[in-house]
Write an enzyme that holds these catalytic residues in place. Structure first.
Site, PDB file in Angstrom:
ATOM      1  N   LEU A   1       2.678 -12.985   0.156  1.00 24.09           N
ATOM      2  CA  LEU A   1       3.306 -14.033   0.934  1.00 24.09           C
ATOM      3  C   LEU A   1       3.531 -15.313   0.139  1.00 24.09           C
ATOM      4  O   LEU A   1       4.606 -15.919   0.199  1.00 24.09           O
ATOM      5  CB  LEU A   1       2.384 -14.322   2.122  1.00 24.09           C
ATOM      6  CG  LEU A   1       3.009 -14.768   3.416  1.00 24.09           C
ATOM      7  CD1 LEU A   1       4.179 -13.891   3.797  1.00 24.09           C
ATOM      8  CD2 LEU A   1       1.956 -14.727   4.507  1.00 24.09           C
TER       9      LEU A   1
ATOM     10  N   ASP B   1      -3.751 -10.748   4.176  1.00 22.43           N
ATOM     11  CA  ASP B   1      -5.040 -10.319   3.624  1.00 22.43           C
ATOM     12  C   ASP B   1      -5.398 -11.300   2.510  1.00 22.43           C
ATOM     13  O   ASP B   1      -5.965 -12.361   2.768  1.00 22.43           O
ATOM     14  CB  ASP B   1      -4.887  -8.874   3.131  1.00 22.43           C
ATOM     15  CG  ASP B   1      -6.204  -8.256   2.707  1.00 22.43           C
ATOM     16  OD1 ASP B   1      -7.237  -8.942   2.766  1.00 22.43           O
ATOM     17  OD2 ASP B   1      -6.202  -7.080   2.311  1.00 22.43           O
TER      18      ASP B   1
ATOM     19  N   GLY C   1       6.217  -3.595   7.220  1.00 22.33           N
ATOM     20  CA  GLY C   1       5.154  -3.805   8.205  1.00 22.33           C
ATOM     21  C   GLY C   1       5.515  -4.631   9.420  1.00 22.33           C
ATOM     22  O   GLY C   1       4.940  -4.447  10.488  1.00 22.33           O
TER      23      GLY C   1
ATOM     24  N   ARG D   1       2.523   3.892  11.742  1.00 23.95           N
ATOM     25  CA  ARG D   1       3.290   2.678  12.065  1.00 23.95           C
ATOM     26  C   ARG D   1       3.778   2.656  13.515  1.00 23.95           C
ATOM     27  O   ARG D   1       3.972   1.599  14.095  1.00 23.95           O
ATOM     28  CB  ARG D   1       4.518   2.563  11.156  1.00 23.95           C
ATOM     29  CG  ARG D   1       4.209   2.244   9.700  1.00 23.95           C
ATOM     30  CD  ARG D   1       5.488   1.798   9.004  1.00 23.95           C
ATOM     31  NE  ARG D   1       5.421   1.873   7.554  1.00 23.95           N
ATOM     32  CZ  ARG D   1       4.947   0.914   6.758  1.00 23.95           C
ATOM     33  NH1 ARG D   1       4.491  -0.204   7.287  1.00 23.95           N
ATOM     34  NH2 ARG D   1       4.929   1.063   5.457  1.00 23.95           N
TER      35      ARG D   1
HETATM   36  P1  IMP Z   1      -1.876  -9.573   0.829  1.00 31.15           P
HETATM   37  O1  IMP Z   1      -0.757  -9.837  -0.134  1.00 31.15           O
HETATM   38  O2  IMP Z   1      -3.180  -9.238   0.167  1.00 31.15           O
HETATM   39  O3  IMP Z   1      -2.043 -10.664   1.881  1.00 31.15           O
HETATM   40  O4  IMP Z   1      -1.517  -8.214   1.562  1.00 31.15           O
HETATM   41  C1  IMP Z   1      -0.731  -8.192   2.704  1.00 31.15           C
HETATM   42  C2  IMP Z   1      -0.119  -6.826   2.868  1.00 31.15           C
HETATM   43  O5  IMP Z   1      -1.085  -5.780   2.619  1.00 31.15           O
HETATM   44  C3  IMP Z   1       0.350  -6.643   4.288  1.00 31.15           C
HETATM   45  O6  IMP Z   1       1.701  -6.990   4.439  1.00 31.15           O
HETATM   46  C4  IMP Z   1       0.099  -5.178   4.545  1.00 31.15           C
HETATM   47  O7  IMP Z   1       1.245  -4.446   4.159  1.00 31.15           O
HETATM   48  C5  IMP Z   1      -1.039  -4.802   3.635  1.00 31.15           C
HETATM   49  N1  IMP Z   1      -2.326  -4.800   4.360  1.00 31.15           N
HETATM   50  C6  IMP Z   1      -3.350  -5.670   4.234  1.00 31.15           C
HETATM   51  N2  IMP Z   1      -4.355  -5.339   5.078  1.00 31.15           N
HETATM   52  C7  IMP Z   1      -3.953  -4.229   5.750  1.00 31.15           C
HETATM   53  C8  IMP Z   1      -4.560  -3.420   6.784  1.00 31.15           C
HETATM   54  O8  IMP Z   1      -5.683  -3.632   7.278  1.00 31.15           O
HETATM   55  N3  IMP Z   1      -3.823  -2.357   7.229  1.00 31.15           N
HETATM   56  C9  IMP Z   1      -2.576  -2.079   6.744  1.00 31.15           C
HETATM   57  N4  IMP Z   1      -1.975  -2.809   5.795  1.00 31.15           N
HETATM   58  C10 IMP Z   1      -2.657  -3.892   5.295  1.00 31.15           C
HETATM   59 MG    MG Z   2       2.648  -3.325   3.900  1.00 28.43          MG
END
Ligand code: IMP
Ligand code: MG
Length: 169
Positions: free
Chosen positions: A103, A98, A39, A160
């Site tokens: 992370l 998100d 991403g 992308r």
């Molecule tokens: P987390 O571990 O829940 O913070 O998810 C983060 C990852 O989920 C990001 O690196 C994205 O790859 C994916 N992600 C979260 N929200 C979105 C979105 O709105 N669009 C696309 N990918 C997302």
């Molecule tokens: Mg991703």
């Protein structure tokens, strides 16, 4: 596609500002910019061109196995940078935060390698996670709680390549 959330111009302006912030934040020492794939690839490539100090670039690929293991927080590094992290400023670049789960696990792994400092730069922050032990130091934009694509962000690997960020229907 529902609407354009951030235009290419808005993104470029903010990325240039982030580059300035990062330049000022690291007056000395070795800086390694680590992109979390896939991403972050477009954001990182624009961002490093706005940083006016020496730096190195590498990438990380992290993967979680299924929902059960994910909730137990196990993250496996599929590609692990070969560069030594000890003693260096590490700037981890992520597309969007998100839940912050991916992370925070990657941070734990990197922390064990004794970097001089470890910070996160995220293009977008959904502010869903309220309990982040490691909040991003540099954030491009507060993101709406919608599903976003473009500028590196995908839906099933599509979109992308878009130079702007749009929300999906
Ligand atoms: P987390 O571990 O829940 O913070 O998810 C983060 C990852 O989920 C990001 O690196 C994205 O790859 C994916 N992600 C979260 N929200 C979105 C979105 O709105 N669009 C696309 N990918 C997302
Ligand atoms: Mg991703």
């Amino acid at each position: 596609m529902k609407r354009i959330a951030l235009s290419a111009e808005q993104i470029q302006d903010r990325v240039a500002q982030l580059g300035d912030e990062i330049t000022r934040a690291y007056p000395d020492g070795e800086l390694l910019v680590l992109g979390l794939l896939k991403g972050s690839f477009i954001f990182l490539s624009d961002l490093v061109r706005c940083v006016r100090r020496p730096l190195h670039v590498d990438f990380l690929v992290a993967s979680s196995y299924g929902n059960e293991t994910q909730s137990s927080g196990f993250v496996h590094l599929v590609y692990d940078p070969e560069t030594e992290l000890a003693g260096k400023h590490i700037l981890l670049v992520e597309d969007i935060v998100d839940s912050g789960r991916t992370l925070s696990r990657v941070i734990e792994v990197l922390q064990q390698r004794n970097p001089r400092s470890l910070e996160i730069c995220a293009l977008l922050d959904k502010h869903v996670a309220t309990h982040l032990t490691y909040p991003p130091k540099f954030v491009g934009f507060d993101a709406p709680n919608e599903f976003l694509v473009g500028y590196g962000l995908d839906h099933a690997e599509s979109f992308r390549h878009l130079p702007y960020i749009a929300s999906l229907q």
